[in-house]
Design a protein around this motif. Structure first.
Motif, short mmCIF file in Angstrom:
data_model
loop_
_atom_site.label_atom_id
_atom_site.label_comp_id
_atom_site.label_asym_id
_atom_site.label_seq_id
_atom_site.Cartn_x
_atom_site.Cartn_y
_atom_site.Cartn_z
N VAL A 125 0.87 -1.19 0.00
CA VAL A 125 0.00 0.00 0.00
C VAL A 125 0.90 1.23 0.00
N TRP A 126 0.70 2.07 -1.01
CA TRP A 126 1.60 3.23 -1.22
C TRP A 126 0.77 4.51 -1.18
N ALA A 160 -2.53 4.66 6.50
CA ALA A 160 -1.62 3.85 7.32
C ALA A 160 -2.37 3.20 8.47
N THR A 163 -4.71 0.46 7.08
CA THR A 163 -3.98 -0.66 6.48
C THR A 163 -3.29 -1.50 7.53
N ARG A 192 4.89 -7.43 3.96
CA ARG A 192 4.00 -6.38 3.46
C ARG A 192 4.75 -5.05 3.53
N PHE A 194 4.23 -0.79 3.64
CA PHE A 194 3.48 0.47 3.62
C PHE A 194 4.47 1.56 3.27
N VAL A 254 8.01 -0.44 6.71
CA VAL A 254 7.60 0.93 6.40
C VAL A 254 8.72 1.59 5.62
#
Length: 373
Positions: A125-126, A160, A163, A192, A194, A254
């Motif tokens: 997820v960006w 954030a 997610t 994952r 972020f 992250v």
């Protein structure tokens, strides 16, 4: 004392050797951001650097969910990304129109993305969406300053929050990771990611970016905190203690991206409100195309860097302002800080002198509040 000096000399030689090998590319690194076969949710993906990021991610085998407000631009960006697909027959593409400055919209878009992704929260997820409104602080309205914070900080913060909750505490709990004697330990899933797009302004803010810079600086601080906080959950996955809540079967990383000046329609819009003294301060800054910035961002992720500046000046600013932030490389960043601390002895007063000199030459600026231009 002599022994300590010997150890210091050996350590220095090892540092120089490491840097030399790294610069020559002999210390190769594996790809730490492999998106082949994974789903990426990208906000701000309909134009500019975001559109180029979508094409690059597609070329690396990712399925994409692009998010922005304009459906027409999104549809065009999806087709552009499709044309770069590594596996055209298996990669999937869609878009979601949403206002990411709204908390409720972030909740909706993540739910829709998860449903489209066969009930699985996207693996990457960006939070890339953002926009600058550069102008002098006293001329900007409080409304503009709030909007800048909403889009450039809160949009990423909302995403954030939702997610990470979805990854760590899903509605359907993860099955307990138990094993009996003789059983092999279950292989963890790939990590994952972020990712947040901030700005080099987060390292050093300058005159004319007061409405914009604080939001991007807040993003950097958020990433610093999340990068450390997420270790709690990554560590819990390796614990033998049963707390009644099964940890996620994957690590979470992250990452933060810091672009500088990008030649794009967004820059043209920014220049309409940018004060002349800001142009003066930026006149020698390197400018990148949208694709050049996107390529640098992806390369930094593939190296495994926590913070990636997309051009050389951003990298200098990153190194010079690390503070307690996680280092990309202990050797490079430590030596770099020593050097840049000397550079700032000249660069800081020079920039301040340019602003002071402008005021002395041009006199008191005419007060032109936002909306009166």
């Amino acid at each position: 004392m002599a022994a300590y000096l010997s150890y210091a000399a050996i350590a220095l030689l090892l540092l120089v050797l490491y840097l030399s090998l790294d610069i020559m590319g002999i210390l190769s690194r594996r790809n730490k951001f492999d998106v082949d076969g994974r789903t990426v949710l990208l906000t701000g993906g309909s134009y500019g650097m975001g559109r180029s990021l979508a094409a690059l991610l597609s070329s690396r085998g990712a399925s994409l969910i692009l998010v922005a407000r304009d459906p027409a631009k999104l549809a065009s960006a999806v087709e552009h990304a499709k044309s770069h697909a590594k596996h055209p027959s298996t990669q999937r593409f869609t878009y979601i129109s949403a206002d990411v400055s709204s908390e409720a919209e972030n909740e909706r878009l993540l739910k829709e993305a998860t449903a489209w992704n066969n009930g699985k929260t996207p693996e990457v997820v960006w939070a890339h969406a953002g926009s600058a409104s550069p102008m002098l602080f006293v001329e900007s309205s409080i409304e503009t300053q709030r909007r800048q914070m909403d889009l450039n900080y809160w949009a990423a913060c909302y995403l954030a929050h939702k997610t990470l909750r979805a990854w760590l505490y899903p509605e359907t709990p993860y099955p307990a990771q138990t094993k009996t004697d003789g059983e092999k330990k279950a292989q963890p899933e790939p990590p994952r990611y972020f990712i947040v797009t901030s700005s080099v302004i987060a390292f050093v803010n300058i005159a004319g970016y007061a409405p914009y810079g604080p939001a991007k600086t807040a993003l950097r601080a958020l990433c610093d905190a999340l990068n450390m906080e997420i270790l709690l959950y990554n560590g819990a996955r390796r614990s033998n203690k049963d707390t009644g809540t099964s940890p996620a079967p994957f690590d979470i990383h992250v990452r933060a991206i810091f672009p500088g000046t990008i030649k794009s329609p967004g820059l043209e819009q920014e220049n309409k409100t940018k004060h002349a003294v800001t142009h003066l301060l930026e006149e020698s800054d390197p400018a990148q195309t949208e694709m050049e910035a996107a390529v640098a961002a992806i390369k930094g992720l593939e190296r495994g860097d926590f913070m990636t500046a997309t051009n050389w000046l951003g990298e200098v600013l990153r190194i010079s302002s690390l503070g307690g932030s996680k280092r990309n490389g202990v050797v490079r960043d430590t030596l770099g800080q020593w050097l840049t601390s000397l550079v700032w002895l000249v660069a800081g007063p020079d920039m301040e002198g340019k602003v002071w000199g402008w005021g002395k030459k041009e006199g008191m600026p005419e007060f032109r509040p936002e909306g009166s231009r």
